[in-house]
Design a protein around this motif. Structure first.
Motif, PDB file in Angstrom:
ATOM      1  N   PHE A 166       0.859  -1.191   0.000  1.00  0.00           N
ATOM      2  CA  PHE A 166       0.000   0.000   0.000  1.00  0.00           C
ATOM      3  C   PHE A 166       0.892   1.237   0.000  1.00  0.00           C
ATOM      4  O   PHE A 166       2.056   1.163   0.402  1.00  0.00           O
ATOM      5  CB  PHE A 166      -0.939  -0.009   1.220  1.00  0.00           C
ATOM      6  N   SER A 167       0.320   2.356  -0.449  1.00  0.00           N
ATOM      7  CA  SER A 167       1.104   3.576  -0.539  1.00  0.00           C
ATOM      8  C   SER A 167       1.218   4.220   0.835  1.00  0.00           C
ATOM      9  O   SER A 167       0.222   4.328   1.556  1.00  0.00           O
ATOM     10  CB  SER A 167       0.412   4.518  -1.528  1.00  0.00           C
ATOM     11  N   ILE A 168       2.444   4.653   1.198  1.00  0.00           N
ATOM     12  CA  ILE A 168       2.557   5.402   2.461  1.00  0.00           C
ATOM     13  C   ILE A 168       2.673   6.899   2.192  1.00  0.00           C
ATOM     14  O   ILE A 168       2.417   7.702   3.068  1.00  0.00           O
ATOM     15  CB  ILE A 168       3.711   4.899   3.371  1.00  0.00           C
ATOM     16  N   ALA A 169       3.028   7.271   0.967  1.00  0.00           N
ATOM     17  CA  ALA A 169       3.056   8.693   0.585  1.00  0.00           C
ATOM     18  C   ALA A 169       3.059   8.778  -0.941  1.00  0.00           C
ATOM     19  O   ALA A 169       3.675   7.938  -1.605  1.00  0.00           O
ATOM     20  CB  ALA A 169       4.295   9.369   1.150  1.00  0.00           C
ATOM     21  N   PRO A 170       2.358   9.801  -1.500  1.00  0.00           N
ATOM     22  CA  PRO A 170       2.346   9.952  -2.962  1.00  0.00           C
ATOM     23  C   PRO A 170       3.696  10.471  -3.469  1.00  0.00           C
ATOM     24  O   PRO A 170       4.475  11.005  -2.672  1.00  0.00           O
ATOM     25  CB  PRO A 170       1.235  10.985  -3.194  1.00  0.00           C
ATOM     26  N   PRO A 171       3.973  10.369  -4.785  1.00  0.00           N
ATOM     27  CA  PRO A 171       5.286  10.787  -5.300  1.00  0.00           C
ATOM     28  C   PRO A 171       5.621  12.245  -4.964  1.00  0.00           C
ATOM     29  O   PRO A 171       6.769  12.571  -4.667  1.00  0.00           O
ATOM     30  CB  PRO A 171       5.157  10.622  -6.823  1.00  0.00           C
ATOM     31  N   GLU A 172       4.604  13.114  -4.973  1.00  0.00           N
ATOM     32  CA  GLU A 172       4.880  14.540  -4.752  1.00  0.00           C
ATOM     33  C   GLU A 172       5.167  14.874  -3.287  1.00  0.00           C
ATOM     34  O   GLU A 172       5.566  15.986  -2.959  1.00  0.00           O
ATOM     35  CB  GLU A 172       3.749  15.414  -5.324  1.00  0.00           C
ATOM     36  N   HIS A 173       4.978  13.899  -2.394  1.00  0.00           N
ATOM     37  CA  HIS A 173       5.253  14.123  -0.966  1.00  0.00           C
ATOM     38  C   HIS A 173       6.710  14.508  -0.718  1.00  0.00           C
ATOM     39  O   HIS A 173       7.020  15.350   0.117  1.00  0.00           O
ATOM     40  CB  HIS A 173       4.896  12.846  -0.191  1.00  0.00           C
ATOM     41  N   TRP A 174       7.606  13.841  -1.488  1.00  0.00           N
ATOM     42  CA  TRP A 174       9.041  14.090  -1.274  1.00  0.00           C
ATOM     43  C   TRP A 174       9.742  13.880  -2.606  1.00  0.00           C
ATOM     44  O   TRP A 174       9.620  12.810  -3.203  1.00  0.00           O
ATOM     45  CB  TRP A 174       9.585  13.111  -0.232  1.00  0.00           C
ATOM     46  N   HIS A 175      10.442  14.930  -3.074  1.00  0.00           N
ATOM     47  CA  HIS A 175      11.099  14.825  -4.382  1.00  0.00           C
ATOM     48  C   HIS A 175      12.460  14.161  -4.239  1.00  0.00           C
ATOM     49  O   HIS A 175      13.487  14.822  -4.106  1.00  0.00           O
ATOM     50  CB  HIS A 175      11.195  16.204  -5.038  1.00  0.00           C
TER      51      HIS A 175
END
Ligand code: DP6
Length: 328
Positions: A166-175
Motif C-alpha cells: 500500500f502507498s505510504i506517501a504519494p510521489p509529490e510528498h518528497w522529491h
C-alpha cells in the motif's frame, strides 16, 4: 474467434528496506516487510491479447519472441487469472521495457505489475488496488510494490489474503531521485527467485528478519518526515544486511563488482561533504544512489565521471500501475 485485450504500464521500484527470503515461496509470502519507491522514468508497457485460436501462450519482449522456457513463468502466472475468469484461452503477451532487462533494476516488478493489470482487465476482472497487489505478488514478490503509487510498504502478512502493498506517501510528498550507476548490464548469474531460497542457509538471515520491523518503522518515519539523514543511514544498513546474508549463504551469492565498492566509497565521501546522497544495491552490481531531486543532475554528473560507470539512469519517484487501453 474472440479476442480480449488490454494494455497496462508499470514502473519498477527500488527497495529502501529489502525483501530477501520467503516464508512461503509458492505464494511469495516474504520473510520480512519491505519499503520502496517507484521509478517514474523507467517502465514496462504490456499488452495482453487472449485468443481462443492460440495453442499456447506466446511472449514477445521488446519485439522478440521468447523461448518456451522463458514463457513458463508467465503461463504459470496467467493460470491464476484464467482460473479467476474461468476460461482456458491462451494469450499473446507483448512487453516493452525502456531499460535494460535483468541488470539489477527489478524488471520483474514492473513486468508482473503491468501483466497483472493488463490480463485481469482484458478478462473484465475488476480488482481493487489491494487485490491487484496480491495478484502481482504471485508473479514476483517485488511486483506487489509496483501497484500502488509513490512510496510503498509491503506488509509481510501470513497468507495470500494479507500479504500486499500500500502507498505510504504519494510521489509529490518528497522529491527524491534514484541515480542508477550501471557498472554491468549483463543478466545476473543467480536470479532473485533462486536467491530467496538460499537466504535461510545464511546464519545471519534470522537476525536480519528479527530486526526488520525496527528498520521498517525508521524508514517509514523518515519518509513521512522527509528526514534524509535518517533515511540514508537506515537504507544503507538494510542493504548491507541483505548483502551480508547473500555473501554468507551456501552457496555464497556475491553480486558486487570492484566498481560497486568504489561507488559506495565515493557516495559516503560526498555525504560527509554535505551532499544528500546514500546508496542501495539490489541483486546485482549496479549502485542505486538516492538523492533529493534538486541534486539529481549533480549526482548524475559525478557518477558519470567515475571510469567504471558505464552509464547513469536517473528517475524521480513514480506512480503506480495504470491501464492504458482495453478492448473486449
Ligand atoms: C534484491 O521480487 O525479484 O530486489 O519474488 O522471486 O520475483 P521474486 O523476487 P524479486 O526479489 C527482489 C529482491 C531485491 C530486493 C527488493 O526488491 O526488495
Amino acid at each position: 474467434m474472440t479476442s480480449k485485450s488490454a494494455t497496462a504500464k508499470a514502473h519498477p521500484n527500488i527497495a529502501f528496506i529489502k525483501y530477501w527470503g520467503n516464508s512461503n515461496s509458492l505464494l511469495r509470502i516474504p520473510a520480512n516487510g519491505s519499503i520502496s519507491m517507484n521509478l517514474e522514468s523507467l517502465f514496462t508497457k504490456t499488452t495482453v491479447i487472449f485468443d481462443d485460436t492460440l495453442p499456447s501462450d506466446e511472449f514477445y519482449l521488446n519485439g522478440v519472441l521468447q523461448s518456451q522456457e522463458d514463457t513458463q513463468r508467465i503461463t504459470h502466472f496467467l493460470n491464476h487469472i484464467r482460473n479467476m475468469a474461468n476460461i482456458s484461452s491462451f494469450a499473446s503477451i507483448h512487453s516493452e521495457n525502456n531499460f535494460p532487462t535483468a541488470a539489477g533494476i527489478a524488471s520483474s516488478a514492473s513486468a508482473f505489475a503491468a501483466l497483472a493489470l493488463a490480463a485481469s482487465a482484458a478478462l473484465q476482472i475488476e480488482l481493487n488496488e489491494t487485490a491487484l497487489s496480491r495478484l502481482a505478488r504471485l508473479g514476483s514478490g517485488s511486483a506487489c510494490r509496483s501497484v500502488p503509487s509513490g512510496y510503498v510498504e509491503w506488509q509481510t502478512g501470513s497468507c495470500d489474503e494479507d500479504s500486499f502493498a500500500f502507498s505510504i506517501a504519494p510521489p509529490e510528498h518528497w522529491h527524491l531521485s534514484d541515480c542508477i550507476a550501471v557498472v554491468s548490464s549483463k543478466p545476473k548469474k543467480v536470479g532473485s527467485s533462486e536467491g530467496h531460497e538460499l537466504a535461510i542457509s545464511s546464519p545471519l538471515q534470522n537476525s536480519r528478519i528479527a530486526d526488520a520491523p525496527r528498520r521498517i518503522s525508521i524508514c517509514r518515519q523518515a519518509i513521512l518526515e522527509r528526514d534524509f539523514d535518517s533515511l540514508a543511514s537506515i537504507i544503507e544498513i538494510d542493504c548491507l544486511w541483505m548483502h551480508a546474508v547473500m555473501m554468507t549463504s551456501i552457496p555464497q551469492l556475491f553480486y558486487w563488482a570492484p566498481a560497486t565498492l568504489e561507488i559506495i566509497t565515493e557516495v559516503q565521501d560526498w555525504r560527509l561533504h554535505g551532499l544528500p546522497v546514500c546508496y542501495t544495491i539490489d541483486a546485482g552490481a549496479n549502485v542505486h544512489v538516492i538523492t533529493e531531486s534538486a541534486y539529481e543532475k549533480e549526482v548524475t554528473f559525478r557518477l558519470s565521471q567515475i571510469p567504471s560507470v558505464i552509464h547513469v539512469i536517473s528517475s524521480q519517484c513514480g506512480r503506480g500501475v495504470e491501464l492504458l487501453s482495453k478492448i473486449t
